[in-house]
Motif scaffolding. Structure first.
Motif, PDB file in Angstrom:
ATOM      1  N   LYS A 196       0.820  -1.205   0.000  1.00 14.90           N
ATOM      2  CA  LYS A 196       0.000   0.000   0.000  1.00 14.90           C
ATOM      3  C   LYS A 196       0.859   1.263   0.000  1.00 14.90           C
ATOM      4  O   LYS A 196       0.534   2.245  -0.657  1.00 14.90           O
ATOM      5  CB  LYS A 196      -0.930   0.008   1.217  1.00 14.90           C
ATOM      6  CG  LYS A 196      -2.051  -0.984   1.078  1.00 14.90           C
ATOM      7  CD  LYS A 196      -3.061  -0.812   2.179  1.00 14.90           C
ATOM      8  CE  LYS A 196      -4.465  -0.794   1.607  1.00 14.90           C
ATOM      9  NZ  LYS A 196      -5.432  -0.259   2.552  1.00 14.90           N
ATOM     10  N   ASN A 197       1.957   1.213   0.735  1.00 15.82           N
ATOM     11  CA  ASN A 197       2.849   2.367   0.758  1.00 15.82           C
ATOM     12  C   ASN A 197       3.478   2.616  -0.604  1.00 15.82           C
ATOM     13  O   ASN A 197       3.565   3.749  -1.068  1.00 15.82           O
ATOM     14  CB  ASN A 197       3.955   2.162   1.799  1.00 15.82           C
ATOM     15  CG  ASN A 197       3.758   3.074   2.998  1.00 15.82           C
ATOM     16  OD1 ASN A 197       2.887   3.942   2.983  1.00 15.82           O
ATOM     17  ND2 ASN A 197       4.562   2.880   4.009  1.00 15.82           N
ATOM     18  N   ALA A 237       3.232   5.373   7.449  1.00 19.88           N
ATOM     19  CA  ALA A 237       2.152   4.418   7.226  1.00 19.88           C
ATOM     20  C   ALA A 237       0.889   5.170   6.899  1.00 19.88           C
ATOM     21  O   ALA A 237       0.157   5.568   7.732  1.00 19.88           O
ATOM     22  CB  ALA A 237       1.946   3.543   8.442  1.00 19.88           C
ATOM     23  N   LEU A 251       2.257   1.670  -3.464  1.00 17.74           N
ATOM     24  CA  LEU A 251       1.192   2.165  -4.350  1.00 17.74           C
ATOM     25  C   LEU A 251       0.981   3.662  -4.141  1.00 17.74           C
ATOM     26  O   LEU A 251       0.753   4.413  -5.088  1.00 17.74           O
ATOM     27  CB  LEU A 251      -0.120   1.407  -4.092  1.00 17.74           C
ATOM     28  CG  LEU A 251      -0.189  -0.006  -4.662  1.00 17.74           C
ATOM     29  CD1 LEU A 251      -1.463  -0.700  -4.217  1.00 17.74           C
ATOM     30  CD2 LEU A 251      -0.105   0.007  -6.180  1.00 17.74           C
ATOM     31  N   GLY A 252       1.080   4.081  -2.879  1.00 20.44           N
ATOM     32  CA  GLY A 252       0.962   5.511  -2.567  1.00 20.44           C
ATOM     33  C   GLY A 252       2.053   6.312  -3.262  1.00 20.44           C
ATOM     34  O   GLY A 252       1.805   7.395  -3.802  1.00 20.44           O
ATOM     35  N   LEU A 253       3.274   5.770  -3.275  1.00 18.02           N
ATOM     36  CA  LEU A 253       4.388   6.450  -3.939  1.00 18.02           C
ATOM     37  C   LEU A 253       4.151   6.530  -5.445  1.00 18.02           C
ATOM     38  O   LEU A 253       4.420   7.552  -6.079  1.00 18.02           O
ATOM     39  CB  LEU A 253       5.700   5.693  -3.680  1.00 18.02           C
ATOM     40  CG  LEU A 253       6.308   5.822  -2.293  1.00 18.02           C
ATOM     41  CD1 LEU A 253       7.598   5.029  -2.207  1.00 18.02           C
ATOM     42  CD2 LEU A 253       6.591   7.290  -1.985  1.00 18.02           C
ATOM     43  N   ARG A 278       1.288   6.473  -6.985  1.00 18.05           N
ATOM     44  CA  ARG A 278       0.236   7.469  -7.212  1.00 18.05           C
ATOM     45  C   ARG A 278       0.831   8.877  -7.209  1.00 18.05           C
ATOM     46  O   ARG A 278       0.540   9.705  -8.067  1.00 18.05           O
ATOM     47  CB  ARG A 278      -0.812   7.373  -6.094  1.00 18.05           C
ATOM     48  CG  ARG A 278      -2.174   7.938  -6.450  1.00 18.05           C
ATOM     49  CD  ARG A 278      -2.859   8.616  -5.281  1.00 18.05           C
ATOM     50  NE  ARG A 278      -2.762  10.052  -5.466  1.00 18.05           N
ATOM     51  CZ  ARG A 278      -3.682  10.764  -6.148  1.00 18.05           C
ATOM     52  NH1 ARG A 278      -4.745  10.190  -6.628  1.00 18.05           N
ATOM     53  NH2 ARG A 278      -3.507  12.058  -6.333  1.00 18.05           N
ATOM     54  N   ALA A 279       1.716   9.123  -6.221  1.00 21.45           N
ATOM     55  CA  ALA A 279       2.327  10.446  -6.100  1.00 21.45           C
ATOM     56  C   ALA A 279       3.200  10.743  -7.322  1.00 21.45           C
ATOM     57  O   ALA A 279       3.165  11.852  -7.860  1.00 21.45           O
ATOM     58  CB  ALA A 279       3.150  10.529  -4.816  1.00 21.45           C
ATOM     59  N   LEU A 280       3.952   9.755  -7.785  1.00 24.32           N
ATOM     60  CA  LEU A 280       4.798   9.960  -8.975  1.00 24.32           C
ATOM     61  C   LEU A 280       3.941  10.320 -10.180  1.00 24.32           C
ATOM     62  O   LEU A 280       4.272  11.233 -10.949  1.00 24.32           O
ATOM     63  CB  LEU A 280       5.602   8.696  -9.307  1.00 24.32           C
ATOM     64  CG  LEU A 280       6.861   8.402  -8.498  1.00 24.32           C
ATOM     65  CD1 LEU A 280       7.548   7.174  -9.062  1.00 24.32           C
ATOM     66  CD2 LEU A 280       7.815   9.588  -8.512  1.00 24.32           C
TER      67      LEU A 280
END
Lengths: 128, 387
Positions: B198-199, B387, B201-203, B205-207
């Motif tokens: 999940k983390n 997190a 995936l968050g990165l 998304r941010a990219l």
């Protein structure tokens, strides 16, 4: 929807607490597109508590786990001053305790639409 | 109680058969070794009409036999008292001999000495049988009588059957414990992995979100985003490949910069000290090198024939260990500072400095672009910042 959000959230002061810098900038850019004023982003409870006192945010978005600490003291301070907030985490809700566990929760990675909806609901409900 | 003598042969055989049946059922249901051993001692004591019974566990690493369980011993004996696992003690002797050992009268025994704990309890005769184990014997089951007693063939046959039942039960409990432990560990790993996915995936998304679409065609946007994702993947792959989740920046630099060094490795000369990066540091290191290289290919020294880059890092001792990195472009075209702050500049100056808790600066120098980065070595073992 973007237009409505823009109206509802425009000019709102939102504190962002997130220690993963790329994600913090992502959230900052999203909020700016909605016309919000972003307070932060910051990565520690100490910085966040100072900003709550000095910058009077309307609301806040909190990551749960910061480096070696949690956002719990920030959540307590926000609740005490009557400011609504929401929590973003990569852990399931069952991992949350204390004041953090009663706030609306968004799962990482952040869903922009849900974030907008939750935030405008928070601000609408908090309006006197 | 006077040991043994008052029972008829028939009575004692009946008692022994009952003890075996009772224990067989108990052994099948129990999932705790100490409960199992204690019950075994109780039933043997009753069946043979001998108060003192114990189980000695062989601890080969310590060269000892521990009184792991027992009945009717003084406080402080069970779980504490040990013998050497050599021929000096009755238990050690039986273990070495790998067969039942009877000593009908300890006062005339010359194969081994009676340990103090037996003398203290007035033990006059003993019988030992081996409790087998999968690889090596678990230990011995020892019956200690307070009068000289010639334990007969029936007694020994009973004790051997009993010890074999016990051995099977011990193995079963151990196998269960190992399975349970392994299941627990798998569960923890699965949860941790879920959190990590999940983390990341968050990165991603941010990219995607921070990669500007402004002034770009859809193809250009896709290219820019995928190249960044590739740099992140290179760092993640090295994290997964390493046994201790630490990444060698030299391997990472070679991986990320490979497309720009094909055909001419001297285009980007890489020289770096051997250090270990945490997963979080490795991601930033990979993303930063990618941004520098892609910019240099478009606007800087990599894009022209005579241009070159020198990349190097070394360790410094200032308030703890710090890594100091320099990217120096030479013989490139004239450098013009960008008019607006794009993702590359934001990543190199803001994100990298925050994530690595260091200092980062881009210098648009006359001889070529210079990027300087300096950050503390992460001595922690975890990747648990966010997190």
């Amino acid at each position: 929807m973007t237009g409505d959000l823009h109206n509802e959230l425009s000019g709102r002061r939102i504190l962002v607490v997130e220690d993963e810098r790329l994600i913090a900038l992502d959230i900052q850019d999203i909020l700016k597109r909605w016309g919000c004023t972003v307070i932060g982003p910051v990565a520690t409870a100490t910085e966040a508590l100072a900003l709550i006192a000095d910058e009077c945010p309307d609301s806040a978005i909190l990551d749960v786990h910061l480096d070696g600490e949690t956002s719990e003291p920030i959540a307590v301070a926000l609740q005490a001053s009557g400011r609504p907030f929401l929590v973003i985490t990569a852990y399931p809700r069952s991992h949350l305790t204390g004041t953090l566990s009663v706030a609306p929760l968004l799962s990482k990675p952040v869903d922009e639409k849900k974030l907008g909806q939750e935030l405008s609901t928070l601000i609408r409900d908090a309006r006197p | 109680m006077t040991d043994g003598q008052t029972q008829t042969v028939e009575e004692s055989l009946r008692a022994q058969r009952a003890a075996l049946a009772d224990f067989g059922l108990f052994a099948f249901q129990s999932d705790d070794i100490d409960t199992l051993l204690h019950r075994a001692c109780e039933l043997v004591s009753a069946a043979l009409n001998v108060p003192l019974v114990k189980v000695l566990e062989h601890l080969p690493d310590r060269g000892e036999m521990l009184i792991r369980s027992g009945v009717n011993w003084e406080p402080g004996v069970v779980g504490h008292e040990t013998f050497g696992d050599n021929e000096d003690s009755p238990g050690g002797y039986a273990l070495r001999a790998d067969q039942p050992v009877v000593s009908a009268d300890l006062s005339v025994e010359d194969r081994f000495r009676a340990p103090d704990v037996l003398l203290r309890h007035g033990v006059k005769s003993v019988v030992n049988v081996i409790i087998a184990g999968e690889q090596a014997p678990f230990g011995v089951l020892e019956v200690d009588a307070r009068e000289p007693r010639n334990f007969g063939g029936d007694d020994i046959a009973f004790l051997r059957t009993y010890a074999n039942l016990l051995a099977a039960a011990i193995e079963r409990v151990r196998a269960h414990d190992a399975l349970r432990q392994s299941a627990r560990e798998q569960g923890v790993l699965a949860r941790e992995l879920g959190h990590r996915v999940k983390n990341v995936l968050g990165l991603i998304r941010a990219l995607a979100s921070l990669t500007s679409a402004e002034g770009r065609t859809a193809e250009e946007f896709r290219g820019a985003f995928i190249d960044r994702l590739q740099a992140l993947s290179a760092a993640e792959s090295l994290v997964f490949e390493s046994s201790d989740e630490r990444v060698d920046p030299l391997a990472l630099a070679h991986e990320v910069l490979a497309p720009y060094r094909q055909g001419d490795p001297k285009k980007i000369a890489i020289e770096g000290a051997s250090v270990r990066l945490s997963p979080r540091q490795a991601r930033m290191f990979g993303l930063a090198l990618h941004e520098l290289a892609t910019n240099a290919a478009k606007h800087g020294a990599i894009g022209v024939a005579q241009g070159a880059v020198r990349l190097g890092w070394h360790l410094e001792e200032i308030n703890g260990r710090r890594i100091s990195l320099t990217w120096q472009e030479v013989d490139g075209p004239e450098i013009i500072p960008p008019k607006r702050t794009g993702f590359g500049t934001r990543l190199l100056e803001d994100v990298v400095a925050h994530e690595l808790r260091g200092k980062a600066e881009l210098l648009y120098e006359r001889r070529g672009l210079q990027y300087r980065l300096e950050f503390p070595v992460d001595e922690k073992d975890d990747d648990g910042r966010s997190a």
